[in-house]
Scaffold this motif. Structure first.
Motif, PDB file in Angstrom:
ATOM      1  N   ILE A   1      29.891  86.061  52.265  1.00 23.73           N
ATOM      2  CA  ILE A   1      28.647  85.520  51.707  1.00 23.73           C
ATOM      3  C   ILE A   1      28.959  84.630  50.513  1.00 23.73           C
ATOM      4  O   ILE A   1      28.508  83.487  50.436  1.00 23.73           O
ATOM      5  N   GLU A   2      29.745  85.152  49.577  1.00 26.96           N
ATOM      6  CA  GLU A   2      29.995  84.448  48.313  1.00 26.96           C
ATOM      7  C   GLU A   2      30.848  83.196  48.499  1.00 26.96           C
ATOM      8  O   GLU A   2      30.693  82.237  47.761  1.00 26.96           O
TER       9      GLU A   2
ATOM     10  N   HIS B   1      21.999  91.442  46.472  1.00 30.32           N
ATOM     11  CA  HIS B   1      21.987  91.748  47.905  1.00 30.32           C
ATOM     12  C   HIS B   1      21.421  93.152  48.096  1.00 30.32           C
ATOM     13  O   HIS B   1      21.103  93.841  47.126  1.00 30.32           O
ATOM     14  N   PHE B   2      21.326  93.574  49.353  1.00 32.95           N
ATOM     15  CA  PHE B   2      20.748  94.878  49.650  1.00 32.95           C
ATOM     16  C   PHE B   2      21.630  95.649  50.618  1.00 32.95           C
ATOM     17  O   PHE B   2      22.361  95.043  51.402  1.00 32.95           O
TER      18      PHE B   2
ATOM     19  N   LEU C   1      25.393  96.440  45.045  1.00 40.33           N
ATOM     20  CA  LEU C   1      24.931  95.288  45.824  1.00 40.33           C
ATOM     21  C   LEU C   1      23.617  94.742  45.281  1.00 40.33           C
ATOM     22  O   LEU C   1      23.423  93.521  45.216  1.00 40.33           O
ATOM     23  N   GLU C   2      22.718  95.627  44.882  1.00 42.66           N
ATOM     24  CA  GLU C   2      21.446  95.166  44.316  1.00 42.66           C
ATOM     25  C   GLU C   2      21.676  94.403  43.014  1.00 42.66           C
ATOM     26  O   GLU C   2      21.021  93.402  42.762  1.00 42.66           O
TER      27      GLU C   2
ATOM     28  N   TYR D   1      10.431  90.552  59.068  1.00 43.24           N
ATOM     29  CA  TYR D   1       9.458  90.822  58.004  1.00 43.24           C
ATOM     30  C   TYR D   1       9.876  90.238  56.661  1.00 43.24           C
ATOM     31  O   TYR D   1       9.081  89.648  55.956  1.00 43.24           O
ATOM     32  N   THR D   2      11.150  90.423  56.309  1.00 45.88           N
ATOM     33  CA  THR D   2      11.616  89.944  55.006  1.00 45.88           C
ATOM     34  C   THR D   2      12.235  88.559  55.088  1.00 45.88           C
ATOM     35  O   THR D   2      12.465  87.934  54.065  1.00 45.88           O
ATOM     36  N   GLU D   3      12.568  88.122  56.308  1.00 43.37           N
ATOM     37  CA  GLU D   3      13.267  86.868  56.560  1.00 43.37           C
ATOM     38  C   GLU D   3      14.671  86.854  55.965  1.00 43.37           C
ATOM     39  O   GLU D   3      15.280  85.807  55.793  1.00 43.37           O
ATOM     40  N   ALA D   4      15.184  88.042  55.650  1.00 43.09           N
ATOM     41  CA  ALA D   4      16.551  88.167  55.141  1.00 43.09           C
ATOM     42  C   ALA D   4      17.538  88.116  56.306  1.00 43.09           C
ATOM     43  O   ALA D   4      17.197  88.406  57.454  1.00 43.09           O
TER      44      ALA D   4
END
Length: 116
Positions: free
Chosen positions: A50-51, A97-98, A92-93, A17-20
């Motif tokens: 990630i970073e 990020h989430f 994180l936000e 749905y979010t493509e995350a």
């Protein structure tokens, strides 16, 4: 963490749905201070992957996507862990990020704490 790998997450997937890109961490133990600290270390390792771009090397489909760290646990988090997760979600936000958290499966298992 998956056996035989240095990756801090147990699975990686794309949210339809979010493509995350979703990095899932599974917590198998009853929550206490040491389990919460272990989770904090794993989340920090996910952020470093990630970073640094390390996650893109093994998972090129994650490039250019938002990231969700999803914590799934067998046992319900205690109050201390809930406070940590809420604070971690905010941090994180702020970093773009989430964080999601919830039960592994349809619901939490209630730990057997009865003494014999």
């Amino acid at each position: 963490m998956r056996p035989g790998t240095d990756q801090p997450f147990d699975s990686i997937s794309l949210d339809e749905y979010t493509e995350a890109c979703v990095l899932t961490l599974v917590a198998y133990a009853v929550w206490d201070a040491s389990e919460c600290l272990l989770l904090q270390e794993r989340i920090n390792r996910c952020l470093r992957a990630i970073e640094s771009g390390e996650v893109f090397v093994e998972h090129p489909g994650s490039r250019g996507r938002d990231f969700i760290i999803s914590v799934r646990s067998i046992y319900a988090p205690d109050q201390e862990t809930l406070s940590f997760l809420t604070q971690a979600r905010s941090i994180l936000e702020d970093a773009g990020h989430f964080l999601r958290f919830g039960p592994l499966g349809s619901g939490y298992v209630i730990p057997d704490i009865a003494s014999d």
